[in-house]
Design an enzyme around this catalytic site. Structure first.
Site, PDB file in Angstrom:
ATOM      1  N   GLY A 238       2.335  29.092 -45.360  1.00 10.82           N
ATOM      2  CA  GLY A 238       2.507  30.804 -44.222  1.00 10.82           C
ATOM      3  C   GLY A 238       1.176  30.229 -43.243  1.00 10.82           C
ATOM      4  N   HIS A 239       1.212  31.405 -42.497  1.00 14.08           N
ATOM      5  CA  HIS A 239      -0.392  31.383 -42.143  1.00 14.08           C
ATOM      6  C   HIS A 239      -1.420  32.803 -43.036  1.00 14.08           C
ATOM      7  CE1 HIS A 239       2.214  30.783 -37.832  1.00 14.08           C
ATOM      8  NE2 HIS A 239       1.985  29.349 -38.795  1.00 14.08           N
ATOM      9  N   GLY A 240      -1.721  32.751 -44.102  1.00 21.36           N
ATOM     10  CA  GLY A 240      -2.298  33.106 -44.545  1.00 21.36           C
ATOM     11  C   GLY A 240      -2.272  34.568 -44.155  1.00 21.36           C
TER      12      GLY A 240
END
Length: 390
Positions: A238-240
């Site tokens: 994911g993107h955090g």
């Protein structure tokens, strides 16, 4: 005398047990015609069960037995007379044809409800067809969020599993006092805009003990979010976990009192990120704590990006008006997937203030990573790897 006391206690407990049973109502969706074959449309039976529970003067439970239940776009609307528990032992599935959910932007929507709990179950939004449409550049619907709470208070979501949402999985919008506990969100790492949990315009939200594996932010935090506590999160892919993007609009309420603790990031594009558009805004981010975090092969473990401007449209040659202040990074350790583990790219017109680094140990290929700072003020202490640039 002792016998009398024991008998009295037994009768008292039995009376209260009976009274508590009589005081609650249970509605099984099967009794309203829901079919567990995953093919027959069960939307109306679910709505009928909701209507019965919502109009009940006593606390009620909506029970979804094992099996698969096909639901089209569904709105569970309040206000209701008493608290409602939705106990899901089965799987709710969306139509295979992504166009069947239309352009409403939601699949399952709870609106203007109070004291609602959702326990267990799986939501399978079958998002692959929609992602393929997006990738091909065709004219696609806007995409449906899997489960949304709008204008809701005193909400508990526990043990829910959400897979393959068309868009965001769990959305908390304009809510107060929400607890999300032990949920699991799963979508392929290349699936677009499949944020795990999105929170905005909400106060008093707690997210704990959850595993979020998505194609976008594990948790995204939008404008006007206050008093958000996140703990024991497993994020990646994911993107955090992102505050933002903020500042797209000039008049935008800020974000404050945000805490993330005791969490692990694995293979994500970012760790903890604050992101704002490079354009004028009166927004702000303040009183944020990121602490006790482990990074495992994360591309940008710590990042502030105030020059967000996709495709250089709508913000060239401008700077962010979002004021970022009082952000603490404490006891963050692990490995970076890139040489630069810490990036503070703050606004030249509104520099970051009160940024604190304490006990940071991030390595790249078994050596110290690097850091970069622009337009930032603050303090640093303890073990610092990479070396602080504040």
């Amino acid at each position: 005398m002792a016998k009398f006391v024991v008998s009295y206690v037994v009768l008292f407990l039995f009376y209260n047990f009976q009274r508590s049973n009589a005081a609650s109502a249970s509605y099984n969706v099967s009794q309203f015609g829901a079919n567990p074959d995953g093919i027959t449309d069960s939307t109306q039976p679910f709505l009928k069960a909701w209507s019965a529970a919502c109009s009940s003067a006593s606390p009620s439970t909506i029970y979804v037995p094992k099996g698969s239940y096909l639901l089209k776009a569904t709105v569970f609307r309040g206000p209701c007379k008493n608290k409602i528990t939705v106990q899901i032992d089965g799987t709710l599935v969306a139509p295979t044809d992504y166009r069947a959910l239309g352009n409403s932007g939601y699949w399952i929507l709870f609106i203007k409800v109070n004291r609602v709990s959702v326990f267990g179950g799986t939501l399978d939004a079958k998002g692959a067809g929609f992602w393929a449409c997006r990738k091909s550049g065709q004219n696609c619907p806007v995409g449906a969020r899997s489960i949304t709470f709008n204008w809701a208070n005193d909400i508990l979501i526990r043990g829910l599993r959400s897979i393959n949402s068309q868009s965001m999985h769990i959305v908390i919008n304009s809510c107060n006092n929400v607890v999300v506990r032990n949920v699991r969100v799963i979508a392929p790492d290349k699936s677009p805009n499949t944020d795990g949990i999105h929170v905005q315009i909400s106060t008093g939200v707690t997210i704990t003990g959850s595993t979020l594996q998505t194609g976008d932010d594990c948790i995204s935090i939008g404008p006007s979010t206050r008093n958000l506590l996140m703990s024991s999160i497993k994020c990646g892919p994911g993107h955090g976990i992102s505050i933002g993007s903020l500042g797209k609009d000039f008049n935008e309420d800020g974000v404050e009192n945000i805490t993330l603790t005791n969490s692990i990031f694995s293979g994500s594009d970012n760790g903890v990120r604050i992101k704002s558009w490079a354009r004028p805004s009166n927004g702000f981010v303040r009183n944020v704590v990121f602490q006790n975090l482990i990074m495992k092969n994360v591309k940008n473990p710590i990042i502030i990006d105030q020059n967000y401007c996709p495709n250089n449209q709508g913000c060239p040659h401008q700077s962010s008006g979002v004021q970022i202040s009082q952000v603490t990074y404490r006891n963050i350790q692990g490995t970076s997937a890139t040489p630069k583990a810490v990036t503070f790219d703050c606004s030249p017109s509104n520099p970051c203030r009160g940024i604190e680094l304490q006990d940071i140990k991030l390595t790249y290929l078994n050596t110290a990573a690097t850091s970069s700072c622009k337009n930032i003020g603050g303090t640093s202490s303890g073990v610092l790897m990479p070396e602080s640039c504040i």
